[in-house]
Design a protein around this motif. Sequence first.
Motif, PDB file in Angstrom:
ATOM      1  N   LEU A  29       0.826  -1.212   0.000  1.00 56.93           N
ATOM      2  CA  LEU A  29       0.000   0.000   0.000  1.00 56.93           C
ATOM      3  C   LEU A  29       0.854   1.254   0.000  1.00 56.93           C
ATOM      4  N   MET A  30       1.984   1.221   0.703  1.00 57.84           N
ATOM      5  CA  MET A  30       2.865   2.388   0.731  1.00 57.84           C
ATOM      6  C   MET A  30       3.434   2.680  -0.657  1.00 57.84           C
ATOM      7  N   MET A  31       3.850   1.615  -1.363  1.00 57.44           N
ATOM      8  CA  MET A  31       4.371   1.812  -2.712  1.00 57.44           C
ATOM      9  C   MET A  31       3.269   2.278  -3.667  1.00 57.44           C
ATOM     10  N   GLN A  32       2.061   1.810  -3.433  1.00 61.26           N
ATOM     11  CA  GLN A  32       0.935   2.247  -4.260  1.00 61.26           C
ATOM     12  C   GLN A  32       0.717   3.754  -4.135  1.00 61.26           C
ATOM     13  N   VAL A  33       0.852   4.280  -2.911  1.00 60.43           N
ATOM     14  CA  VAL A  33       0.706   5.722  -2.685  1.00 60.43           C
ATOM     15  C   VAL A  33       1.761   6.482  -3.484  1.00 60.43           C
ATOM     16  N   LYS A  34       2.997   5.990  -3.452  1.00 61.20           N
ATOM     17  CA  LYS A  34       4.091   6.668  -4.140  1.00 61.20           C
ATOM     18  C   LYS A  34       3.938   6.576  -5.658  1.00 61.20           C
ATOM     19  N   LEU A  35       3.464   5.438  -6.136  1.00 62.72           N
ATOM     20  CA  LEU A  35       3.243   5.290  -7.570  1.00 62.72           C
ATOM     21  C   LEU A  35       2.111   6.209  -8.035  1.00 62.72           C
ATOM     22  N   LEU A  36       1.069   6.310  -7.226  1.00 62.38           N
ATOM     23  CA  LEU A  36      -0.057   7.180  -7.565  1.00 62.38           C
ATOM     24  C   LEU A  36       0.410   8.623  -7.723  1.00 62.38           C
ATOM     25  N   ARG A  37       1.262   9.064  -6.823  1.00 64.08           N
ATOM     26  CA  ARG A  37       1.771  10.440  -6.901  1.00 64.08           C
ATOM     27  C   ARG A  37       2.544  10.659  -8.202  1.00 64.08           C
ATOM     28  N   VAL A  38       3.374   9.679  -8.581  1.00 65.78           N
ATOM     29  CA  VAL A  38       4.159   9.795  -9.805  1.00 65.78           C
ATOM     30  C   VAL A  38       3.243   9.895 -11.024  1.00 65.78           C
ATOM     31  N   ILE A  39       2.179   9.073 -11.051  1.00 65.48           N
ATOM     32  CA  ILE A  39       1.251   9.083 -12.183  1.00 65.48           C
ATOM     33  C   ILE A  39       0.520  10.421 -12.269  1.00 65.48           C
ATOM     34  N   GLN A  40       0.109  10.936 -11.104  1.00 66.60           N
ATOM     35  CA  GLN A  40      -0.666  12.183 -11.080  1.00 66.60           C
ATOM     36  C   GLN A  40       0.200  13.393 -11.411  1.00 66.60           C
ATOM     37  N   GLU A  41       1.395  13.442 -10.827  1.00 68.19           N
ATOM     38  CA  GLU A  41       2.253  14.628 -10.965  1.00 68.19           C
ATOM     39  C   GLU A  41       3.199  14.551 -12.160  1.00 68.19           C
ATOM     40  N   ARG A  42       3.379  13.346 -12.709  1.00 69.37           N
ATOM     41  CA  ARG A  42       4.319  13.132 -13.806  1.00 69.37           C
ATOM     42  C   ARG A  42       5.722  13.592 -13.440  1.00 69.37           C
ATOM     43  N   GLU A  43       6.116  13.238 -12.229  1.00 69.09           N
ATOM     44  CA  GLU A  43       7.449  13.580 -11.744  1.00 69.09           C
ATOM     45  C   GLU A  43       7.855  12.600 -10.657  1.00 69.09           C
ATOM     46  N   VAL A  44       9.167  12.448 -10.458  1.00 70.38           N
ATOM     47  CA  VAL A  44       9.679  11.567  -9.404  1.00 70.38           C
ATOM     48  C   VAL A  44      10.688  12.317  -8.548  1.00 70.38           C
ATOM     49  N   ILE A  45      10.898  11.795  -7.349  1.00 76.12           N
ATOM     50  CA  ILE A  45      11.954  12.277  -6.459  1.00 76.12           C
ATOM     51  C   ILE A  45      12.769  11.063  -6.045  1.00 76.12           C
ATOM     52  N   ARG A  46      14.081  11.120  -6.230  1.00 75.18           N
ATOM     53  CA  ARG A  46      14.927   9.983  -5.866  1.00 75.18           C
ATOM     54  C   ARG A  46      14.856   9.715  -4.364  1.00 75.18           C
ATOM     55  N   VAL A  47      15.021   8.460  -3.981  1.00 76.01           N
ATOM     56  CA  VAL A  47      15.077   8.094  -2.567  1.00 76.01           C
ATOM     57  C   VAL A  47      16.258   8.829  -1.931  1.00 76.01           C
ATOM     58  N   GLY A  48      15.981   9.532  -0.827  1.00 81.50           N
ATOM     59  CA  GLY A  48      17.031  10.285  -0.145  1.00 81.50           C
ATOM     60  C   GLY A  48      17.315  11.626  -0.776  1.00 81.50           C
ATOM     61  N   GLY A  49      16.532  12.035  -1.754  1.00 78.21           N
ATOM     62  CA  GLY A  49      16.773  13.304  -2.432  1.00 78.21           C
ATOM     63  C   GLY A  49      15.599  14.257  -2.299  1.00 78.21           C
ATOM     64  N   GLU A  50      15.746  15.451  -2.848  1.00 74.64           N
ATOM     65  CA  GLU A  50      14.695  16.467  -2.811  1.00 74.64           C
ATOM     66  C   GLU A  50      14.391  17.030  -4.195  1.00 74.64           C
ATOM     67  N   GLN A  51      15.276  16.768  -5.154  1.00 78.87           N
ATOM     68  CA  GLN A  51      15.088  17.317  -6.488  1.00 78.87           C
ATOM     69  C   GLN A  51      13.901  16.656  -7.191  1.00 78.87           C
ATOM     70  N   VAL A  52      13.019  17.480  -7.749  1.00 79.28           N
ATOM     71  CA  VAL A  52      11.864  16.984  -8.497  1.00 79.28           C
ATOM     72  C   VAL A  52      12.285  16.795  -9.954  1.00 79.28           C
ATOM     73  N   ILE A  53      12.073  15.586 -10.481  1.00 75.93           N
ATOM     74  CA  ILE A  53      12.500  15.264 -11.844  1.00 75.93           C
ATOM     75  C   ILE A  53      11.272  14.983 -12.703  1.00 75.93           C
ATOM     76  N   PRO A  54      10.979  15.826 -13.690  1.00 80.52           N
ATOM     77  CA  PRO A  54       9.828  15.567 -14.582  1.00 80.52           C
ATOM     78  C   PRO A  54      10.062  14.293 -15.400  1.00 80.52           C
ATOM     79  N   ILE A  55       8.999  13.572 -15.676  1.00 72.34           N
ATOM     80  CA  ILE A  55       9.123  12.357 -16.477  1.00 72.34           C
ATOM     81  C   ILE A  55       8.153  12.406 -17.659  1.00 72.34           C
TER      82      ILE A  55
END
Length: 462
Positions: free
Chosen positions: A255-281
């Motif tokens: 469920l935790m990974m599902q939350v993170k995947l949902l955010r990526v799909i909605q925002e079309r961006e990712v943040i690396r583990v341990g990072g703060e930079q927003v990366i558009p995809i």
Amino acid sequence: MKKPVQESRNILIVDDDPAHRTMLKALIGSWGYAASVADDGGTAVAEIQARPYDLVLMDIRMIKMSGLEALASIKAFNPAIPVVIMTAFASVDTAISALKSGAYDYLTKPLDFEKLRITIDRALEHAFLQVENQRLKDRLSERFDKRTIVGNSPALKKLLDTVSLVAPSEATVLINGESGTGKELIAGAIHHNSHRKNGPFIKINCAAITETLLESELFGHEKGAFTGADRRKDGKFVQASGGSIFLDEVSEMSLMMQVKLLRVIQEREVIRVGGEQVIPIDVRLIAATNRPLAPLVQSGSFREDLYYRLNVVSLTLPPLRERQEDIPILAQHFLSRFAEQNRKSVKGFTARAMDRLVRYSWPGNIRELMNAVERAVVLAQAETIDDADLALFPSAPAPSLDRANPTPHLFPENRLAEIEREAIVKTLAETGGNKSKAARVLGITRKTLQNKLKAFGMTEKG
């Protein structure tokens, strides 16, 4: 494509009553159509064979050749032409016979002229749309790359027709199907027939990686984010930029990974583990599951909002037992491949071996068939594989497909579970209880095997 104007639509009026025939020609001509006449069914058939017509309006009772006889001949020559039947005898049996023989509609005399005009318009529109739809399918078929998808069954053709329509879009696709049905091949076909075909096609099995590693694999990580992270690494979503990413067994995500995947799909961006930079995809998402997600949503083990994000276009792969026509083609395909790989002179199957392949229920689907053929090729001592060379698990024969009355479940669910349990028990016994090896033989992941063992109430040793 713009619909042709009425003047270009040719209608043939067939009636042995001269007055009625003349009146209909004048009436239909006044509506803007080109109208021709014939006084008998035989004359009408000859006319249809001699020149193109867009619609036939035909009386059912004529002296030399009846409308029903002419209808059969016309449909045999050109099944696409719509035929509207007229009769003064309002018989339900006659109407049914006409419709069964391919008539578009059935009108009774004296004709209701408004209803006649509506019927003609609808019939011509229907025929026009059928032609356009076939042209579209033909164009898509010419461009569609099946890759390594093998088979000619109606079920597979219907699926590939849908894939050919979906592939050029940017829609997220959810592929449903039992383990071993070829979901990854369909995902590949979607990618390779899309506008992203020159971009990367990144695949990842969500069930084969632990939650911590899955987050890093998908989204990337910064140096020092966790033990062993000695450098920055881009995740699969970034690696797939400009292409497609395929998430297999998405139902196994926490469920935790599902939350993170949902955010990526909605925002079309990712943040690396341990990072703060927003990366558009810029990726297209294709997901697959061997377990229906709707029941998991109801049970609370899969997020409803993520389900709707993934389920924009849903495809369902039929199991191999519902594609019996494809078994000989697939078997020969795998035989040729493995004979070449293993430098064996195996040419084909005996009739008895092929009969067994077709009758077997294939609980492991195409992957199980591939493994069975590979084993038979490797151990074969002759140029043909016989029944005795096939190491198949005992199971009920696959039922014959009734195309006139197809059913969604050709096997009772309890029998399928029995077959699956038998296969697991035997495989675990043959592998000495080694679940990783057993999972490979069965063509499923170790986690899926563990879930099935739990569902069957079985211990590790079966």
